[in-house]
Write a protein that holds these residues in place. Structure first.
Motif, PDB file in Angstrom:
ATOM      1  N   PHE A 340      38.904  45.705  34.968  1.00 47.67           N
ATOM      2  CA  PHE A 340      37.751  45.047  35.585  1.00 47.67           C
ATOM      3  C   PHE A 340      37.641  45.465  37.043  1.00 47.67           C
ATOM      4  O   PHE A 340      38.657  45.778  37.710  1.00 47.67           O
ATOM      5  CB  PHE A 340      37.903  43.520  35.506  1.00 47.67           C
ATOM      6  CG  PHE A 340      38.093  43.004  34.114  1.00 47.67           C
ATOM      7  CD1 PHE A 340      36.999  42.626  33.355  1.00 47.67           C
ATOM      8  CD2 PHE A 340      39.358  42.898  33.564  1.00 47.67           C
ATOM      9  CE1 PHE A 340      37.166  42.133  32.069  1.00 47.67           C
ATOM     10  CE2 PHE A 340      39.529  42.415  32.270  1.00 47.67           C
ATOM     11  CZ  PHE A 340      38.424  42.036  31.523  1.00 47.67           C
ATOM     12  N   ASP A 341      36.377  45.449  37.565  1.00 48.18           N
ATOM     13  CA  ASP A 341      36.197  45.716  39.001  1.00 48.18           C
ATOM     14  C   ASP A 341      36.341  44.410  39.760  1.00 48.18           C
ATOM     15  O   ASP A 341      36.655  43.362  39.193  1.00 48.18           O
ATOM     16  CB  ASP A 341      34.856  46.399  39.250  1.00 48.18           C
ATOM     17  CG  ASP A 341      33.660  45.522  38.873  1.00 48.18           C
ATOM     18  OD1 ASP A 341      33.855  44.304  38.664  1.00 48.18           O
ATOM     19  OD2 ASP A 341      32.535  46.058  38.769  1.00 48.18           O
ATOM     20  N   ARG A 342      36.092  44.476  41.077  1.00 44.50           N
ATOM     21  CA  ARG A 342      36.296  43.303  41.923  1.00 44.50           C
ATOM     22  C   ARG A 342      35.357  42.151  41.564  1.00 44.50           C
ATOM     23  O   ARG A 342      35.630  40.996  41.874  1.00 44.50           O
ATOM     24  CB  ARG A 342      36.100  43.688  43.391  1.00 44.50           C
ATOM     25  CG  ARG A 342      37.230  44.554  43.949  1.00 44.50           C
ATOM     26  CD  ARG A 342      36.925  44.946  45.398  1.00 44.50           C
ATOM     27  NE  ARG A 342      38.002  45.710  46.007  1.00 44.50           N
ATOM     28  CZ  ARG A 342      39.058  45.179  46.629  1.00 44.50           C
ATOM     29  NH1 ARG A 342      39.166  43.862  46.702  1.00 44.50           N
ATOM     30  NH2 ARG A 342      39.985  45.945  47.146  1.00 44.50           N
ATOM     31  N   LEU A 343      34.230  42.504  40.948  1.00 44.99           N
ATOM     32  CA  LEU A 343      33.268  41.472  40.576  1.00 44.99           C
ATOM     33  C   LEU A 343      33.538  40.902  39.186  1.00 44.99           C
ATOM     34  O   LEU A 343      32.778  40.081  38.689  1.00 44.99           O
ATOM     35  CB  LEU A 343      31.849  42.047  40.630  1.00 44.99           C
ATOM     36  CG  LEU A 343      31.391  42.529  42.009  1.00 44.99           C
ATOM     37  CD1 LEU A 343      29.981  43.125  41.914  1.00 44.99           C
ATOM     38  CD2 LEU A 343      31.419  41.399  43.029  1.00 44.99           C
ATOM     39  N   GLY A 344      34.604  41.328  38.550  1.00 43.69           N
ATOM     40  CA  GLY A 344      34.958  40.817  37.239  1.00 43.69           C
ATOM     41  C   GLY A 344      34.239  41.496  36.095  1.00 43.69           C
ATOM     42  O   GLY A 344      34.311  41.038  34.949  1.00 43.69           O
ATOM     43  N   ARG A 345      33.574  42.612  36.366  1.00 45.30           N
ATOM     44  CA  ARG A 345      32.868  43.332  35.319  1.00 45.30           C
ATOM     45  C   ARG A 345      33.832  44.290  34.627  1.00 45.30           C
ATOM     46  O   ARG A 345      34.603  44.995  35.293  1.00 45.30           O
ATOM     47  CB  ARG A 345      31.689  44.102  35.902  1.00 45.30           C
ATOM     48  CG  ARG A 345      30.598  43.193  36.461  1.00 45.30           C
ATOM     49  CD  ARG A 345      29.525  43.977  37.143  1.00 45.30           C
ATOM     50  NE  ARG A 345      30.053  44.726  38.292  1.00 45.30           N
ATOM     51  CZ  ARG A 345      29.284  45.358  39.198  1.00 45.30           C
ATOM     52  NH1 ARG A 345      27.952  45.324  39.073  1.00 45.30           N
ATOM     53  NH2 ARG A 345      29.846  46.011  40.198  1.00 45.30           N
ATOM     54  N   GLU A 346      33.768  44.282  33.303  1.00 45.96           N
ATOM     55  CA  GLU A 346      34.637  45.175  32.546  1.00 45.96           C
ATOM     56  C   GLU A 346      34.152  46.611  32.717  1.00 45.96           C
ATOM     57  O   GLU A 346      32.976  46.930  32.477  1.00 45.96           O
ATOM     58  CB  GLU A 346      34.619  44.784  31.067  1.00 45.96           C
ATOM     59  CG  GLU A 346      35.548  45.624  30.204  1.00 45.96           C
ATOM     60  CD  GLU A 346      35.498  45.237  28.733  1.00 45.96           C
ATOM     61  OE1 GLU A 346      35.333  46.154  27.898  1.00 45.96           O
ATOM     62  OE2 GLU A 346      35.603  44.022  28.434  1.00 45.96           O
ATOM     63  N   VAL A 347      35.075  47.508  33.086  1.00 46.23           N
ATOM     64  CA  VAL A 347      34.711  48.914  33.280  1.00 46.23           C
ATOM     65  C   VAL A 347      35.423  49.839  32.299  1.00 46.23           C
ATOM     66  O   VAL A 347      35.032  51.011  32.160  1.00 46.23           O
ATOM     67  CB  VAL A 347      35.013  49.355  34.735  1.00 46.23           C
ATOM     68  CG1 VAL A 347      34.179  48.569  35.744  1.00 46.23           C
ATOM     69  CG2 VAL A 347      36.514  49.204  35.061  1.00 46.23           C
ATOM     70  N   TYR A 348      36.460  49.275  31.606  1.00 47.71           N
ATOM     71  CA  TYR A 348      37.180  50.121  30.646  1.00 47.71           C
ATOM     72  C   TYR A 348      37.882  49.222  29.630  1.00 47.71           C
ATOM     73  O   TYR A 348      38.370  48.153  29.958  1.00 47.71           O
ATOM     74  CB  TYR A 348      38.187  51.019  31.355  1.00 47.71           C
ATOM     75  CG  TYR A 348      38.969  51.901  30.417  1.00 47.71           C
ATOM     76  CD1 TYR A 348      38.404  53.052  29.881  1.00 47.71           C
ATOM     77  CD2 TYR A 348      40.277  51.569  30.056  1.00 47.71           C
ATOM     78  CE1 TYR A 348      39.117  53.862  29.007  1.00 47.71           C
ATOM     79  CE2 TYR A 348      40.995  52.374  29.177  1.00 47.71           C
ATOM     80  CZ  TYR A 348      40.409  53.504  28.646  1.00 47.71           C
ATOM     81  OH  TYR A 348      41.118  54.300  27.781  1.00 47.71           O
TER      82      TYR A 348
END
Length: 393
Positions: A340-348
């Motif tokens: 997840f990125d810093r905003l809590g979005r799944e990226v992988y």
């Protein structure tokens, strides 16, 4: 019945057919008058005069007398003059109500499981009781029945009570009440003591030192087994152990206990390929006449895997740290890897993860250099590890 100058008390049933009274006169007498009446009454029930020495009270017709308290007066008559009356109080007691008693011989019995035993019941009536009585018993111990022979008994008769005991009747002592009921609901009770003892059959006890175990793949454990003889048991006891899966090795040493007493040991051996999960091991101890079984519940757990994610990587084309590496991740292909990125979005996301993430998102676009956060989950979806990693370009 004989009494001199005394009051008389007698039971009605003890009265003779005839009671004679004789007056001893003082000096010359013409006659003696007899007066019979209830005590305190002015009215005579019967009178009789005897002018012949020895002046005996006697009435050829006889007098019928009921229970009660009476007075008998004797009056000496001389020259036509009545003397002073001499009085005897006569008390006639009523007969007792009908009743009877019960007794048993013997009154205390001891019997083994699976056997029968008897006792004699005697009926003893009082003077006014007659007729048949009916015998019953209640509240027998578990596994015991009773029968009477006969169940209807005549006055002064006997009956035999037989207790029949099953093989699994409750062991111990108890009181058994026997009740007899006669005419007009006249009853009597008696109590017997009945003791039931266990049949002495040679046997043995099987005791497992452990009935629940947890092993990790590749571990082994030993379980101590004790054989205890009962009631003189002395047969050899042989052992067998059976697993619900074939991948477990079971060794019993010694495999036979001579004389039916002592200890043996069961070794439970696993390896790294033993299937994980619940396993049931049945342990059997058998002799020539007996066989006992018990079960061990065994839980096989996997060898612990320590996955170690690297905290940074640099997919910049220089051939160094081009991929994010998680050590030992290949040992747990059921694990899911999420980033997840810093905003809590799944990226992988990947499952299984093959140490091949190069810092791109699901569309193949390169992610910026910054700090990301990862979560590792097992097959049940439980988080087993989480942390941060730096992507450097």
């Amino acid at each position: 019945y004989s009494s001199v100058n005394n009051n008389i008390a007698v039971n009605q049933l003890d009265l003779p057919e005839i009671i004679n009274f004789k007056a001893n006169t003082a000096g010359a007498a013409d006659e003696v008058k007899w007066i019979f009446k209830e005590q305190g009454s002015a009215t005579a029930i019967q009178t009789y005069t005897d002018a012949t020495d020895p002046y005996t009270l006697y009435d050829a017709g006889g007098w019928t007398v009921l229970p009660g308290v009476y007075e008998l007066e004797a009056i000496q008559v001389s020259s036509g003059v009545d003397g002073t009356a001499k009085i005897i109080v006569i008390t006639i007691n009523p007969p007792p109500p009908p009743s009877f008693t019960l007794s048993t011989t013997p009154a205390s019995l001891t019997v083994f499981q699976g056997e029968s035993i008897s006792s004699t019941i005697k009926i003893t009536p009082n003077v006014t009781f007659s007729g048949y009585v009916n015998l019953v018993t209640n509240d027998l111990p578990e596994g015991v029945t009773a029968e009477f022979a006969p169940s209807m008994v005549n006055t002064e008769g006997n009956s035999i009570i037989t207790f029949n005991v099953t093989d699994d009747a409750a062991v111990g002592s108890s009181s058994v009440i026997i009740t007899a009921t006669g005419p007009d609901n006249v009853q009597a009770n008696t109590t017997m003591d009945l003791t039931i003892e266990r049949v002495s059959i040679p046997d043995f006890e099987l005791t497992l030192g452990k009935e629940q175990l947890t092993l990790i793949q590749g571990e082994e454990a030993q379980v101590n087994i004790i054989i205890k003889p009962i009631d003189g048991f002395d047969e050899d006891v042989a052992f067998e152990a059976i697993s619900s899966i074939p991948e477990i090795q079971l060794i019993i040493e010694p495999g036979i206990l001579e004389g039916g007493s002592g200890e043996t040991e069961l070794s439970i051996i696993t390896d790294e390929f033993t299937p994980i999960g619940e396993v049931f091991i049945q342990f059997i101890a058998s002799s020539q006449s007996r066989e006992l079984k018990d079960t061990i519940d065994l839980l096989i757990q996997p060898i612990p895997i320590s996955v170690i994610p690297k905290n940074q990587f640099s997919p910049n084309g220089d051939g160094i740290d081009e991929f994010w590496i998680i050590e030992e991740i290949e040992e747990v292909p059921e694990f899911s890897v999420l980033v997840f990125d810093r905003l809590g979005r799944e990226v992988y996301r990947a499952q299984p993860y093959k140490n091949d993430w190069d810092g791109t998102d699901e569309n193949g676009s390169q992610l910026i250099s910054t700090t990301y956060f990862y979560v590792l989950k097992n097959a049940e979806g439980k988080t087993v590890k989480s942390g941060s990693l730096n992507l450097i370009r």
